[in-house]
Design a protein around this motif. Structure first.
Motif: not given
Length: 457
Positions: A67, A78-80, A86, A88-89, A92, A95, A101
């Motif tokens: 972040d 954003t990672c999933y 889910y 989000a960094y 926002k 994202n 995602m």
């Protein structure tokens, strides 16, 4: 848009707008492409960094690190994954939603990148990290960078436009002011003020134009002076014989006038009428010679025969003053191309003048020679001669030396001689010494083609 000043300003404005528009468009386009290329590299680098952080098992606060990195680099990360879900960094605002995602994760493509809008670039990859499938999606807004560059470009172009406008107005003023002065001078000249002049400092085109104007003004002033002098001279030349004719005509009206006096006065009237006729004839001839369309009747003839003919017509006049005319005849005949009638008038005028200004018992010597390029005729007398000042004015119309005023003539003969010689593309020189004598040297080109070229001018 009547003035050249307004035309220059309008032309400058159109040129600046067109050139700045093209330059601005090309510059911004190139900068946009460069920014996008740099951001794409940053997105790939960020994606790799996130993968390294997630794959490092020794890092406990991975979410805080990612972040912080996202916020410092002004990116949205954003990672999933099926394990962590889910996450989000960063910013926002950009994202993608969990649903989006999920769709990205379920796609078979491992890598994914696109431009969501003109300003936002994105890059996504599907990776297997420590046995878990992750989809990492990175985004960055480039609008700030593009806006900063666009503002800088506008500021630079504005400064260039402002500076260029000031410089152009100064240059335009430098160009237009001399033209304005020249225009005002032309108005003065057209109103008859031949003394008007304009500054011609420098060697540029405007200075040369001013030099041409000043030369024209001086020439017009000289012509105006010549015209006024001509009118004055011709009025005097006409007035003298006319006054004499009128005076003696009134005397002849008396009935008791003796026959001898009547004949005497009639002869005086006849003499002055002939003088007026000669003056009018010479003026008409000079007018014709001054016309550019005058045509010479070129023929080939013997110059020696012509000179003998001229001498025979002047012998009586010479005998009255006991003057000897010596013609040094060349051994070989000299044949020339020229207007025979007009050249005969040249020799007649010069020989007649030599007789008029030579005292009783004097000598006139005529000689001629031929070179490869020209024929030279020399007529020398032992007369009263002329000073350098008189020689410099001798071909001017109506000019007569003060001490020669009592000699018959109207001051047009030598002007006619000069015009005829000029028409033959020749030249005439004078050597004279007071109380010693005068030599007239006339040089005529041999080639007929030179006459023909002169006629075409």
């Amino acid at each position: 848009m009547k003035s050249i000043y307004s035309k220059l300003i309008f032309g400058f404005f159109i040129t600046i707008v067109a050139s700045f528009s093209v330059a601005g468009y090309v510059s911004l386009k190139l900068n946009d492409e460069q920014i996008e290329s740099t951001v794409e590299e940053d997105l790939i680098t960020t994606n790799d960094y996130v993968i390294k952080v997630i794959s490092n098992g020794n890092i406990e606060n991975k979410d805080d690190i990612i972040d912080l990195y996202a916020k410092s680099s002004e990116m949205a990360i954003t990672c999933y994954s099926l394990k962590d879900g889910y996450v989000a960094y960063g910013n926002k605002k950009y994202n993608p939603s969990p649903e989006e995602m999920t769709l990205f994760f379920e796609k078979k493509d491992e890598n994914f990148s696109k431009k969501l809008r003109d300003e936002i670039l994105s890059y996504g990859t599907k990776n297997n990290i420590n046995g878990v499938d992750y989809y990492i999606y990175v985004q960055k807004d480039t609008s700030g960078q593009k806006s900063a560059i666009a503002n800088s470009a506008i500021l630079i172009l504005g400064c260039v436009f402002l500076t260029g406008s000031i410089v152009f107005l100064v240059i335009a003023d430098i160009i237009v002011k001399p033209l304005t002065r020249l225009t005002n001078a032309l108005k003065e000249l057209s109103n008859g003020n031949y003394d008007v002049r304009v500054d011609n400092v420098g060697q540029d085109e405007i200075s040369k134009l001013n030099q041409g104007f000043n030369q024209m003004a001086r020439q017009l002033a000289k012509q105006d002076e010549t015209r006024q002098k001509f009118i004055s001279d011709i009025s005097h030349e006409f007035q003298t014989p006319l006054t004499s004719i009128q005076g003696f005509a009134n005397i002849l009206k008396e009935e008791d006038l003796p026959k001898e006096q009547r004949v005497k006065y009639a002869n005086i009237i006849l003499y002055n009428s002939k003088r007026l006729s000669s003056l009018a004839k010479n003026m008409l001839q000079l007018t014709l010679l001054d016309r550019e369309e005058i045509e010479l009747e070129i023929s080939t003839y013997s110059l020696i025969e012509q000179m003998n003919r001229v001498i025979s017509t002047q012998e009586n006049q010479a005998m009255e003053k006991n003057i000897e005319i010596e013609f040094q005849v060349p051994k070989k005949d000299i044949v020339i191309d020229g207007d025979e009638q007009r050249l005969e008038q040249v020799w007649t005028n010069i020989v007649s003048n030599a007789i008029k200004y030579t005292n009783d018992g004097g000598l006139i010597t005529i000689s001629m020679k031929k070179t490869s390029k020209e024929v030279e005729v020399s007529i020398e007398d032992t007369g009263i001669g002329m000073s350098k000042e008189v020689v410099s004015h001798i071909f001017e119309r109506f000019y007569r030396e003060d001490k020669a005023r009592n000699v018959e003539g109207n001051g047009l003969g030598l002007a006619i001689v000069k015009s005829i010689v000029d028409l033959h593309n020749g030249k005439i020189d004078i050597l004279s010494q007071v109380d010693v004598g005068t030599v007239f040297i006339v040089k005529l080109p041999i080639e007929k083609q030179k006459f023909m070229n002169r006629l075409k001018l």
